[in-house]
Motif scaffolding. Structure first.
Motif, short mmCIF file in Angstrom:
data_model
loop_
_atom_site.label_atom_id
_atom_site.label_comp_id
_atom_site.label_asym_id
_atom_site.label_seq_id
_atom_site.Cartn_x
_atom_site.Cartn_y
_atom_site.Cartn_z
N UNK A 1 -12.63 -12.30 -1.60
CA UNK A 1 -11.35 -12.64 -2.24
C UNK A 1 -11.19 -11.93 -3.58
N UNK A 2 -12.26 -11.87 -4.36
CA UNK A 2 -12.20 -11.20 -5.66
C UNK A 2 -11.90 -9.72 -5.50
N UNK A 3 -12.41 -9.14 -4.41
CA UNK A 3 -12.23 -7.70 -4.21
C UNK A 3 -10.86 -7.29 -3.73
N UNK A 4 -10.08 -8.23 -3.21
CA UNK A 4 -8.76 -7.88 -2.67
C UNK A 4 -7.61 -8.37 -3.56
N UNK A 5 -7.95 -8.87 -4.73
CA UNK A 5 -6.92 -9.42 -5.59
C UNK A 5 -6.05 -8.38 -6.28
N UNK A 6 -6.54 -7.16 -6.40
CA UNK A 6 -5.77 -6.09 -7.05
C UNK A 6 -5.75 -4.87 -6.13
N UNK A 7 -4.78 -4.00 -6.38
CA UNK A 7 -4.64 -2.79 -5.56
C UNK A 7 -5.78 -1.81 -5.86
N UNK A 8 -6.62 -1.50 -4.88
CA UNK A 8 -7.71 -0.55 -5.12
C UNK A 8 -7.18 0.88 -5.21
N UNK A 9 -8.01 1.77 -5.72
CA UNK A 9 -7.77 3.20 -5.62
C UNK A 9 -8.66 3.71 -4.49
N UNK A 10 -8.04 4.11 -3.40
CA UNK A 10 -8.80 4.50 -2.22
C UNK A 10 -9.16 5.98 -2.25
N UNK B 1 0.82 -1.21 0.00
CA UNK B 1 0.00 0.00 0.00
C UNK B 1 0.85 1.26 0.00
N UNK B 2 1.90 1.26 0.80
CA UNK B 2 2.79 2.42 0.87
C UNK B 2 3.48 2.66 -0.47
N UNK B 3 3.95 1.59 -1.09
CA UNK B 3 4.64 1.73 -2.37
C UNK B 3 3.70 2.24 -3.46
N UNK B 4 2.45 1.79 -3.44
CA UNK B 4 1.48 2.27 -4.42
C UNK B 4 1.23 3.77 -4.22
N UNK C 1 -11.48 -12.28 9.60
CA UNK C 1 -11.87 -10.88 9.44
C UNK C 1 -10.79 -10.22 8.60
N UNK C 2 -11.17 -9.63 7.50
CA UNK C 2 -10.20 -9.03 6.59
C UNK C 2 -9.88 -7.61 7.00
N UNK C 3 -8.62 -7.38 7.37
CA UNK C 3 -8.11 -6.05 7.69
C UNK C 3 -7.26 -5.59 6.51
N UNK C 4 -7.69 -4.53 5.84
CA UNK C 4 -7.01 -4.07 4.63
C UNK C 4 -5.79 -3.22 5.00
N UNK C 5 -4.63 -3.88 5.08
CA UNK C 5 -3.40 -3.18 5.47
C UNK C 5 -2.94 -2.20 4.39
N UNK C 6 -3.33 -2.41 3.15
CA UNK C 6 -2.98 -1.45 2.09
C UNK C 6 -3.66 -0.11 2.36
N UNK C 7 -4.92 -0.18 2.76
CA UNK C 7 -5.64 1.05 3.13
C UNK C 7 -5.05 1.66 4.40
N UNK C 8 -4.68 0.81 5.36
CA UNK C 8 -4.06 1.31 6.58
C UNK C 8 -2.84 2.16 6.27
N UNK C 9 -1.96 1.63 5.43
CA UNK C 9 -0.73 2.34 5.09
C UNK C 9 -1.04 3.66 4.40
N UNK C 10 -1.93 3.62 3.42
CA UNK C 10 -2.21 4.83 2.65
C UNK C 10 -2.96 5.87 3.48
N UNK C 11 -3.88 5.43 4.33
CA UNK C 11 -4.59 6.38 5.18
C UNK C 11 -3.63 7.04 6.16
N UNK C 12 -2.84 6.25 6.86
CA UNK C 12 -1.93 6.81 7.85
C UNK C 12 -0.92 7.75 7.24
N UNK C 13 -0.33 7.36 6.14
CA UNK C 13 0.67 8.21 5.49
C UNK C 13 0.05 9.48 4.94
N UNK C 14 -1.16 9.39 4.39
CA UNK C 14 -1.83 10.57 3.86
C UNK C 14 -2.19 11.56 4.97
#
Length: 340
Positions: free
Chosen positions: A317-326, A43-46, A266-279
């Motif tokens: 599973x289908x929803x987390x297979x690619x990097x979303x645009x948050x 998430x951070x790299x994206x 329970x799915x915790x979206x760490x990609x969103x975590x990284x992007x939210x915190x950094x933003x």
């Protein structure tokens, strides 16, 4: 003042990049061997790519001293021109991290681990402390596990705990205890801590199964450890007969739910975590987010994870297979509750 802060949240990521020219985005995680933490890095790299900002990933490997020394080195490397999104190794690590970042004037956001008596407002550069509802996760997964017993909601379980000084582990176990109170015909016969480690969970589960061969389920504080328990159950011919619960929503857990060896996660979206915190930290650094004027309910708060069962695992599973645009314009879009 707060109206001005809210108005500032409408800025786009391109504005953040301009305001924080070449600021290094830093994520501090436990280790890349865990898919959940690897998603922090992804998430951070994206986000770094979108903002044209450098990204550094600091992996503690579960060692708090390494976490501190890596952070000290990163401050020296960047001259303090950085923002940090940190998942502290353990709750007590928060104060040393806070002191280092405050001394360097670095804005930062923490996740999961924070002692209850440590207040975000006491540190001017600590933008927010955010967590998923870990009590709710432990409670949900316990109830789903109880449903899978030969006689639903009646039987015995063993439990695999995480790191005992880790807030997520503590709160998920509180959720299990809450469920046990509501379902008095389910008994927890023994639990042990496996420190989030798959191999350690495998060994501990084998020992517990030897002592309690007729358990009806295994409650686990995260998916990595759940996979270790599944391997131990398979070894004694009970994989699928005795189900395991987890939390985090890693890919192997989705597969295990589909295979019938896990009851839920329970799915915790760490990609969103990284992007939210950094933003949020970037917005504070650039002056777009006035940290001091932000109410407590937005300085320490919970966001939801996704409950995953056999009924919706394919969809999740289908929803987390690619990097979303948050949507990072409203930092509080997923706000659920204040952490008091």
């Amino acid at each position: 003042m707060w109206a001005a802060v809210c108005a500032a949240l409408t800025i786009g990521v391109s504005g953040l990049a301009h305001a924080a020219d070449k600021t290094t985005l830093v994520v501090m995680i436990r280790g890349l061997d865990n898919p959940y933490h690897a998603d922090y890095a992804a998430g951070a790299k994206a986000l770094g790519k979108a903002l044209d900002l450098p990204v550094d990933v600091l992996s503690s490997e579960g060692n708090s001293q390494k976490q501190f020394s890596d952070l000290k080195a990163e401050i020296a490397k960047t001259g303090g021109n950085m923002v940090v999104n940190v998942d502290p190794n353990e709750g007590p690590d928060v104060v040393p991290i806070a002191k280092m970042l405050e001394s360097a004037g670095v804005y930062w956001v923490s996740w999961w681990n924070k002692p209850d008596d440590i207040k975000v407002e006491d540190y001017p550069h600590w933008v927010a402390h955010i967590s998923f509802d870990a009590v709710g996760q432990g409670y949900f997964n316990a109830k789903e596990l109880f449903k899978t017993f030969k006689t639903p909601n009646q039987g015995t379980i063993i439990a695999i705990q995480g790191m005992l000084s880790n807030n997520a582990a503590i709160d998920r176990f509180k959720g299990l205890q809450k469920a046990l109170k509501e379902y008095p015909n389910v008994k927890l016969v023994q639990w042990e801590a496996a420190d989030w480690d798959t191999n350690k969970s495998y060994e501990i589960t084998k020992q517990l199964l030897s002592a309690h061969p007729d358990v009806d389920g295994v409650w686990s504080a995260n998916d990595n450890m759940a996979l270790g328990s599944i391997a131990a159950l398979k070894e004694v011919g009970k994989s699928g007969q005795v189900k395991v619960s987890g939390t985090d929503g890693i890919p192997d857990a989705f597969d295990a739910i589909k295979e019938g060896t896990m009851s839920s996660t329970a799915y915790d979206d760490a990609r969103y975590q990284a992007q939210l915190g950094l933003s949020m930290a970037l917005a504070a650094k650039s002056g777009k987010l006035d940290v001091k004027a932000t109410p407590h309910k937005y300085r320490a708060f919970l966001i939801p994870g996704a409950q995953v069962t056999p009924q919706n695992v394919d969809q999740i599973k289908a929803g987390v297979g690619t990097m979303p645009t948050y949507d990072l314009k409203n930092f509080y879009a997923r706000w659920v509750a204040e952490i008091k």
